[in-house]
Design a protein around this motif. Structure first.
Motif, short mmCIF file in Angstrom:
data_model
loop_
_atom_site.label_atom_id
_atom_site.label_comp_id
_atom_site.label_asym_id
_atom_site.label_seq_id
_atom_site.Cartn_x
_atom_site.Cartn_y
_atom_site.Cartn_z
N LEU A 94 72.75 47.33 -10.20
CA LEU A 94 72.42 48.47 -9.37
C LEU A 94 70.90 48.62 -9.25
N GLN A 95 70.19 48.37 -10.34
CA GLN A 95 68.73 48.40 -10.28
C GLN A 95 68.20 47.39 -9.28
N ALA A 96 68.81 46.21 -9.26
CA ALA A 96 68.38 45.17 -8.32
C ALA A 96 68.65 45.60 -6.88
N ALA A 97 69.78 46.27 -6.66
CA ALA A 97 70.12 46.73 -5.31
C ALA A 97 69.10 47.75 -4.81
N PHE A 98 68.71 48.68 -5.67
CA PHE A 98 67.69 49.65 -5.29
C PHE A 98 66.33 48.98 -5.13
N ALA A 99 66.02 48.03 -5.99
CA ALA A 99 64.73 47.35 -5.93
C ALA A 99 64.55 46.59 -4.63
N SER A 100 65.66 46.15 -4.03
CA SER A 100 65.58 45.41 -2.77
C SER A 100 65.02 46.25 -1.64
N THR A 101 65.06 47.58 -1.79
CA THR A 101 64.49 48.48 -0.78
C THR A 101 63.20 49.14 -1.28
N GLY A 102 62.69 48.65 -2.41
CA GLY A 102 61.43 49.16 -2.92
C GLY A 102 61.52 50.32 -3.87
N SER A 103 62.73 50.73 -4.26
CA SER A 103 62.91 51.86 -5.17
C SER A 103 63.17 51.38 -6.59
N ILE A 104 62.60 52.08 -7.55
CA ILE A 104 62.80 51.77 -8.97
C ILE A 104 63.82 52.75 -9.53
N LEU A 105 64.98 52.23 -9.92
CA LEU A 105 66.05 53.07 -10.44
C LEU A 105 65.89 53.27 -11.94
N GLY A 106 65.99 54.51 -12.38
CA GLY A 106 65.89 54.80 -13.80
C GLY A 106 66.03 56.28 -14.07
N GLY A 107 66.75 56.64 -15.12
CA GLY A 107 66.96 58.05 -15.44
C GLY A 107 65.92 58.59 -16.40
N ASP A 108 66.10 59.85 -16.77
CA ASP A 108 65.29 60.49 -17.80
C ASP A 108 66.09 61.66 -18.34
N THR A 109 65.49 62.54 -19.12
CA THR A 109 66.18 63.71 -19.65
C THR A 109 66.03 64.89 -18.69
N PRO A 110 66.91 65.88 -18.79
CA PRO A 110 66.74 67.08 -17.95
C PRO A 110 65.39 67.75 -18.17
N GLN A 111 64.93 67.74 -19.43
CA GLN A 111 63.66 68.38 -19.74
C GLN A 111 62.49 67.63 -19.09
N GLU A 112 62.55 66.31 -19.12
CA GLU A 112 61.49 65.51 -18.50
C GLU A 112 61.48 65.72 -16.99
N MET A 113 62.66 65.77 -16.39
CA MET A 113 62.72 65.96 -14.94
C MET A 113 62.25 67.35 -14.55
N GLU A 114 62.60 68.34 -15.35
CA GLU A 114 62.14 69.71 -15.09
C GLU A 114 60.63 69.79 -15.17
N ALA A 115 60.05 69.14 -16.16
CA ALA A 115 58.59 69.14 -16.31
C ALA A 115 57.93 68.46 -15.11
N LEU A 116 58.53 67.39 -14.62
CA LEU A 116 57.99 66.70 -13.45
C LEU A 116 58.04 67.59 -12.22
N VAL A 117 59.15 68.30 -12.05
CA VAL A 117 59.27 69.21 -10.91
C VAL A 117 58.13 70.23 -10.93
N ARG A 118 57.89 70.82 -12.08
CA ARG A 118 56.84 71.85 -12.19
C ARG A 118 55.45 71.28 -11.94
N SER A 119 55.18 70.09 -12.48
CA SER A 119 53.86 69.50 -12.29
C SER A 119 53.65 69.07 -10.84
N GLU A 120 54.72 68.56 -10.20
CA GLU A 120 54.61 68.16 -8.80
C GLU A 120 54.48 69.38 -7.88
N GLN A 121 55.14 70.48 -8.24
CA GLN A 121 54.95 71.71 -7.48
C GLN A 121 53.48 72.11 -7.44
N LYS A 122 52.86 72.10 -8.60
CA LYS A 122 51.44 72.49 -8.71
C LYS A 122 50.56 71.55 -7.89
N ARG A 123 50.82 70.26 -8.01
CA ARG A 123 49.98 69.27 -7.33
C ARG A 123 50.10 69.40 -5.81
#
Length: 334
Positions: A288-317
């Protein structure tokens, strides 16, 4: 609103009894009672676009993992916020999820007034799915062939360089505004109704540059119809490793759109945890990672806390970029 639906049935018979709806689901969801019926995955855009394609690819793999159908439902409109509202107000049981792009939580609060949901309270991060990549391209006859030369040209020709985007407030628009801000140049935004239309005008030389999806521009790059000056990620992308990052010349530049999964805000911790574990298991699949990579996307998960932190930091930016660019807020009546 017309809805387009596609059901990915679980392929239990072809992959063995371990994916049947009985013992497997008991093992996967014993701690929360989760995953005993079909899941709806809302895509807040029309069928056929990048988000829709990625969502359907993920949904098929997710269905096979959990042994249940995953229904992909397109709810387009208002920059993705109509679909987001559908999920925000759904039952908080983990069976209605949003295939989330930057707009619904990270940028819409600063672009659209009177949103029909609270971006942070009504949507809860489950896991990151993909990090995409945009590419800065110029027309083949444009006098600059590097980021440094482009910046120098724009500084000596203020207001004469136009950049195309797929629409006001889109990832490509904000990437262009970020480049403008960080480079200290005066370039003019030209919005289009979609990336393909914008790309056509860049190729034709009617607009000078764009920072948009690599997979859209790659055929034009390969055929020599446009020049690629840099990718928006801090590192080169595997499908076009010869294109260096914009950040090599403009330190700190990063305009990598992320797609992720969110659930209604009141979804219990146990269900979020279960979903996160399952999604991360799907995201770690090499094929599945290879299928996404074929269109230039990097597939990979994280934790809910990490994603929440990213949302907040991206909002600010992105709020800083939107405010600096003076992008008008769209008024919506609820």
């Amino acid at each position: 609103m017309k809805k387009w639906m596609l059901v990915f049935a679980a392929l239990a018979a072809s992959v063995g009894p371990q994916l049947s709806a009985g013992p497997q689901l008991s093992a996967l969801g014993a701690d929360s009672g989760f995953a005993d019926k079909a899941i709806r995955l809302i895509v807040p855009f029309a069928p056929g676009g990048g988000a829709d394609t990625g969502a359907r690819r993920f949904a098929q793999a997710f269905a096979e993992k959990i042994g249940q159908s995953v229904i992909v439902e397109n709810v387009p409109g208002a920059g993705g916020t109509l679909g987001a509202a559908r999920v925000a107000h759904a039952a908080p049981d983990g069976y209605t999820l949003l295939y989330t792009t930057p707009g619904q939580q990270m940028t819409a609060p600063y672009l659209i007034a009177n949103l029909p949901y609270d971006p942070l309270k009504d949507l809860r991060a489950v896991s990151k799915l993909t990090a995409g990549v945009n590419v800065l391209v110029v027309g083949k006859d444009f006098p600059a062939s590097s980021i440094q030369a482009l910046i120098a040209y724009a500084k000596s020709h203020p207001g004469k360089v136009n950049f195309a985007s797929s629409g006001i407030g889109s990832t490509s628009h904000l990437a262009g505004e970020l480049f403008k801000k960080m480079a200290g140049i005066d370039i003019v935004h030209v919005p289009y109704k979609g990336s393909s239309v914008a790309a056509s005008d860049v190729v034709a030389g009617r607009v000078q540059m764009s920072i948009d999806t690599l997979s859209v521009y790659l055929p034009y790059i390969r055929s020599g119809k446009v020049k690629a000056l840099g990718v928006s990620t801090p590192e080169p992308n595997p499908i076009a490793p010869e294109i260096r990052p914009i950040a090599d010349a403009l330190k700190g530049f990063d305009a990598s759109p992320v797609n992720y999964i969110t659930a209604p805000g009141a979804t219990p911790d146990a269900v979020i945890s279960q979903l996160n574990r399952l999604i991360n298991a799907v995201a770690s699949d090499k094929k599945l990672q290879a299928a996404f990579a074929s269109t230039g996307s990097i597939l990979g998960g994280d934790t809910p806390q990490e994603m929440e932190a990213l949302v907040r930091s991206e909002q600010k930016r992105w709020k800083e970029v939107i405010d600096s660019a003076g992008i008008a807020v769209t008024r919506k009546n609820n």
